[in-house]
Design a protein around this motif. Structure first.
Motif, PDB file in Angstrom:
ATOM      1  N   GLY A  76       5.902  69.793  76.729  1.00 48.91           N
ATOM      2  CA  GLY A  76       6.354  71.593  77.510  1.00 48.91           C
ATOM      3  C   GLY A  76       5.983  70.864  79.292  1.00 48.91           C
ATOM      4  N   GLU A  77       6.095  72.079  79.757  1.00 49.53           N
ATOM      5  CA  GLU A  77       6.200  71.717  80.958  1.00 49.53           C
ATOM      6  C   GLU A  77       5.133  71.345  82.373  1.00 49.53           C
ATOM      7  OE1 GLU A  77       8.700  72.590  83.316  1.00 49.53           O
ATOM      8  OE2 GLU A  77      10.492  73.179  81.725  1.00 49.53           O
ATOM      9  N   ASP A  78       3.297  71.997  81.379  1.00 43.25           N
ATOM     10  CA  ASP A  78       3.127  70.994  82.357  1.00 43.25           C
ATOM     11  C   ASP A  78       2.050  70.468  81.581  1.00 43.25           C
ATOM     12  OD1 ASP A  78       2.282  73.712  83.228  1.00 43.25           O
ATOM     13  OD2 ASP A  78       0.680  74.605  81.815  1.00 43.25           O
ATOM     14  N   GLU A  79       2.366  69.739  80.471  1.00 44.79           N
ATOM     15  CA  GLU A  79       2.233  67.938  80.397  1.00 44.79           C
ATOM     16  C   GLU A  79       3.038  67.219  81.011  1.00 44.79           C
ATOM     17  OE1 GLU A  79       0.904  65.037  76.100  1.00 44.79           O
ATOM     18  OE2 GLU A  79       1.276  68.070  76.504  1.00 44.79           O
ATOM     19  N   PHE A  80       4.288  67.635  81.342  1.00 44.52           N
ATOM     20  CA  PHE A  80       5.403  67.165  81.163  1.00 44.52           C
ATOM     21  C   PHE A  80       5.776  66.410  82.843  1.00 44.52           C
ATOM     22  CE2 PHE A  80       9.979  66.569  83.151  1.00 44.52           C
ATOM     23  CZ  PHE A  80       9.940  65.271  82.617  1.00 44.52           C
ATOM     24  N   ALA A  81       5.091  67.922  83.774  1.00 42.89           N
ATOM     25  CA  ALA A  81       5.114  67.924  84.687  1.00 42.89           C
ATOM     26  C   ALA A  81       3.212  66.580  85.836  1.00 42.89           C
ATOM     27  CB  ALA A  81       3.909  69.165  85.765  1.00 42.89           C
ATOM     28  N   SER A  82       2.576  66.639  84.272  1.00 42.87           N
ATOM     29  CA  SER A  82       1.737  65.612  84.498  1.00 42.87           C
ATOM     30  C   SER A  82       1.603  64.922  84.580  1.00 42.87           C
ATOM     31  CB  SER A  82      -0.133  66.206  84.330  1.00 42.87           C
ATOM     32  OG  SER A  82      -1.075  65.399  84.308  1.00 42.87           O
ATOM     33  N   LEU A  83       2.679  63.858  83.657  1.00 43.60           N
ATOM     34  CA  LEU A  83       2.919  62.576  83.758  1.00 43.60           C
ATOM     35  C   LEU A  83       4.315  62.864  84.812  1.00 43.60           C
ATOM     36  CD1 LEU A  83       3.879  60.225  81.819  1.00 43.60           C
ATOM     37  CD2 LEU A  83       5.865  62.262  80.682  1.00 43.60           C
ATOM     38  N   ALA A  84       5.172  63.130  85.213  1.00 44.19           N
ATOM     39  CA  ALA A  84       5.984  63.358  86.511  1.00 44.19           C
ATOM     40  C   ALA A  84       5.408  62.672  87.665  1.00 44.19           C
ATOM     41  CB  ALA A  84       6.936  63.893  86.738  1.00 44.19           C
ATOM     42  N   TRP A  85       4.006  63.097  87.805  1.00 42.99           N
ATOM     43  CA  TRP A  85       3.213  62.787  89.236  1.00 42.99           C
ATOM     44  C   TRP A  85       2.723  61.507  88.861  1.00 42.99           C
ATOM     45  CZ3 TRP A  85       2.883  63.141  93.635  1.00 42.99           C
ATOM     46  CH2 TRP A  85       2.118  62.667  94.541  1.00 42.99           C
ATOM     47  N   THR A  86       1.465  61.097  87.244  1.00 44.98           N
ATOM     48  CA  THR A  86       1.553  60.372  87.321  1.00 44.98           C
ATOM     49  C   THR A  86       1.871  59.377  87.332  1.00 44.98           C
ATOM     50  OG1 THR A  86      -0.111  61.076  85.373  1.00 44.98           O
ATOM     51  CG2 THR A  86      -0.187  58.663  85.852  1.00 44.98           C
ATOM     52  N   PHE A  87       2.761  59.202  86.540  1.00 45.27           N
ATOM     53  CA  PHE A  87       4.137  57.839  86.735  1.00 45.27           C
ATOM     54  C   PHE A  87       4.887  57.770  88.364  1.00 45.27           C
ATOM     55  CE2 PHE A  87       9.238  56.732  86.086  1.00 45.27           C
ATOM     56  CZ  PHE A  87       8.205  55.843  85.553  1.00 45.27           C
ATOM     57  N   TRP A  88       5.213  59.142  88.809  1.00 44.83           N
ATOM     58  CA  TRP A  88       5.270  58.866  89.967  1.00 44.83           C
ATOM     59  C   TRP A  88       5.002  57.780  91.231  1.00 44.83           C
ATOM     60  CZ3 TRP A  88       9.676  62.057  92.773  1.00 44.83           C
ATOM     61  CH2 TRP A  88       9.741  61.368  94.547  1.00 44.83           C
ATOM     62  N   ARG A  89       3.025  58.750  90.992  1.00 41.88           N
ATOM     63  CA  ARG A  89       2.074  57.387  91.463  1.00 41.88           C
ATOM     64  C   ARG A  89       2.109  56.607  91.517  1.00 41.88           C
ATOM     65  NH1 ARG A  89      -3.122  60.803  91.438  1.00 41.88           N
ATOM     66  NH2 ARG A  89      -1.661  61.727  89.556  1.00 41.88           N
ATOM     67  N   ALA A  90       2.376  55.119  89.536  1.00 39.97           N
ATOM     68  CA  ALA A  90       2.073  54.146  89.287  1.00 39.97           C
ATOM     69  C   ALA A  90       4.305  53.563  89.792  1.00 39.97           C
ATOM     70  CB  ALA A  90       2.147  54.444  88.349  1.00 39.97           C
ATOM     71  N   HIS A  91       5.145  53.842  89.346  1.00 43.97           N
ATOM     72  CA  HIS A  91       6.399  53.748  89.704  1.00 43.97           C
ATOM     73  C   HIS A  91       7.162  54.520  90.805  1.00 43.97           C
ATOM     74  CE1 HIS A  91       5.593  50.968  86.553  1.00 43.97           C
ATOM     75  NE2 HIS A  91       5.086  51.557  86.701  1.00 43.97           N
ATOM     76  N   LEU A 151      10.160  54.203  83.146  1.00 46.70           N
ATOM     77  CA  LEU A 151       9.002  55.567  82.086  1.00 46.70           C
ATOM     78  C   LEU A 151       8.666  55.142  80.703  1.00 46.70           C
ATOM     79  CD1 LEU A 151       7.776  57.551  82.260  1.00 46.70           C
ATOM     80  CD2 LEU A 151       9.578  58.920  81.301  1.00 46.70           C
ATOM     81  N   GLU A 152       9.683  54.000  79.539  1.00 47.14           N
ATOM     82  CA  GLU A 152       9.685  53.896  78.500  1.00 47.14           C
ATOM     83  C   GLU A 152       8.358  52.843  78.210  1.00 47.14           C
ATOM     84  OE1 GLU A 152      11.300  50.434  75.111  1.00 47.14           O
ATOM     85  OE2 GLU A 152      12.624  51.213  77.352  1.00 47.14           O
ATOM     86  N   ASN A 153       8.544  51.927  79.578  1.00 44.17           N
ATOM     87  CA  ASN A 153       7.308  50.833  78.802  1.00 44.17           C
ATOM     88  C   ASN A 153       6.072  51.321  79.573  1.00 44.17           C
ATOM     89  OD1 ASN A 153       8.675  48.789  78.493  1.00 44.17           O
ATOM     90  ND2 ASN A 153       9.476  48.081  80.381  1.00 44.17           N
ATOM     91  N   PHE A 154       5.976  52.005  80.654  1.00 41.60           N
ATOM     92  CA  PHE A 154       4.750  53.304  80.811  1.00 41.60           C
ATOM     93  C   PHE A 154       4.293  54.247  79.567  1.00 41.60           C
ATOM     94  CE2 PHE A 154       3.327  57.156  83.205  1.00 41.60           C
ATOM     95  CZ  PHE A 154       2.081  56.520  83.864  1.00 41.60           C
ATOM     96  N   LEU A 155       4.927  54.640  79.206  1.00 40.62           N
ATOM     97  CA  LEU A 155       4.688  55.254  77.717  1.00 40.62           C
ATOM     98  C   LEU A 155       3.746  54.694  76.673  1.00 40.62           C
ATOM     99  CD1 LEU A 155       7.201  58.120  77.723  1.00 40.62           C
ATOM    100  CD2 LEU A 155       4.968  57.920  78.686  1.00 40.62           C
ATOM    101  N   ILE A 156       4.750  53.266  76.808  1.00 35.03           N
ATOM    102  CA  ILE A 156       4.430  52.805  75.377  1.00 35.03           C
ATOM    103  C   ILE A 156       2.501  52.395  75.828  1.00 35.03           C
ATOM    104  CG2 ILE A 156       4.499  50.220  74.679  1.00 35.03           C
ATOM    105  CD1 ILE A 156       7.655  50.179  74.752  1.00 35.03           C
ATOM    106  N   GLU A 157       2.720  51.637  77.176  1.00 34.01           N
ATOM    107  CA  GLU A 157       1.231  51.374  77.880  1.00 34.01           C
ATOM    108  C   GLU A 157       0.119  52.591  77.643  1.00 34.01           C
ATOM    109  OE1 GLU A 157       1.766  49.639  81.728  1.00 34.01           O
ATOM    110  OE2 GLU A 157       2.813  48.361  81.328  1.00 34.01           O
ATOM    111  N   ARG A 158       0.388  53.704  77.749  1.00 35.20           N
ATOM    112  CA  ARG A 158      -0.078  54.507  77.840  1.00 35.20           C
ATOM    113  C   ARG A 158      -0.428  55.392  76.541  1.00 35.20           C
ATOM    114  NH1 ARG A 158      -1.683  56.355  83.489  1.00 35.20           N
ATOM    115  NH2 ARG A 158      -1.166  54.777  84.547  1.00 35.20           N
TER     116      ARG A 158
END
Length: 231
Positions: free
Chosen positions: A56-71, A85-92
């Motif tokens: 969904g739009e909101d959760e994806f946007a939150s993920l994108a920003w978290t991922f941007w700050r980490a990578h 992103l694949e490994n980021f999601l495996i960890e999270r």
């Protein structure tokens, strides 16, 4: 101690406040972070359409920003951002969430669609009838990739201008993995047929020609600049 430049980068990414000495900078930094947050969602949505639809739009946007700050992106071309992103999601979230599967498929599809164009070397197919398989190597087209999902192996490639994917049997996966590892045809056939009775080379070759997996047949190992690698 952080340099002023690193402190500013951290502030832009929301990891800290404005560096000392930047008078009135907080408001500007807040606006810039808002723009970056929107950009992160827009950029990540390009290669990860399936993942965005699932979240969904909101959760994806939150993920994108978290991922941007980490990578954060390391190149100016944002279309190259997202491989981690694949490994980021495996960890999270863990593999059981199904999200790494979606990211894996999305990224392989994105890479396939951006791969270089390559025409079939049709005359080279004659080598299949004249040369022992021990002396042959099959070259797959750029963008062809084998990925491993939670429910099994899957092949990803570009057909025309769009990415395609399909599940593979164990024998097909073993054969394709061997080709992508630059194994000669004879050894690849052994790997495809070894413990599995479901692989038939003639059937595979028809599919490879129909779906544009195969670029050509060579009597020498692939040159370094033509080698096809998995992502």
């Amino acid at each position: 101690m952080k340099t002023d430049q690193q402190a500013l980068v951290d502030a832009l990414l929301g990891r800290g406040g404005a560096p000392p000495g930047l008078t009135g900078a907080e408001r500007g930094l807040a606006a810039y972070r808002t723009n970056l947050r929107a950009l992160s969602a827009q950029a990540l949505a390009v290669p990860f359409a399936r993942l965005r639809e699932a979240l969904g739009e909101d959760e994806f946007a939150s993920l994108a920003w978290t991922f941007w700050r980490a990578h954060p992106p390391e190149r100016g071309d944002l279309a190259q951002w997202g491989g981690a992103l694949e490994n980021f999601l495996i960890e999270r979230a863990g593999e059981a969430s199904g999200l790494p599967d979606l990211a894996r498929l999305d990224w392989a599809s994105h890479r396939a669609e951006r791969a270089a164009n390559a025409e079939l070397d049709a005359p080279s197919l004659a080598l299949l009838g004249t040369t022992p398989p021990e002396q042959l190597w099959l070259q797959l087209r750029p963008g062809v990739a084998l990925i491993v999902q939670s429910d099994g192996p899957m092949l990803v490639w570009r057909e025309g201008w769009a990415a395609r994917s399909q599940a593979l049997s164990p024998g097909e996966a073993a054969f394709m993995r061997a080709l992508l590892g630059e194994v000669n045809l004879a050894d690849a056939l052994v790997k495809g047929s070894g413990a599995h009775a479901d692989f038939d080379f003639s059937t595979w070759l028809q599919a490879a020609l129909q779906h544009a997996w195969l670029q050509g047949v060579r009597s020498t190992p692939h040159p370094e600049h033509l080698r096809t690698k998995t992502p």
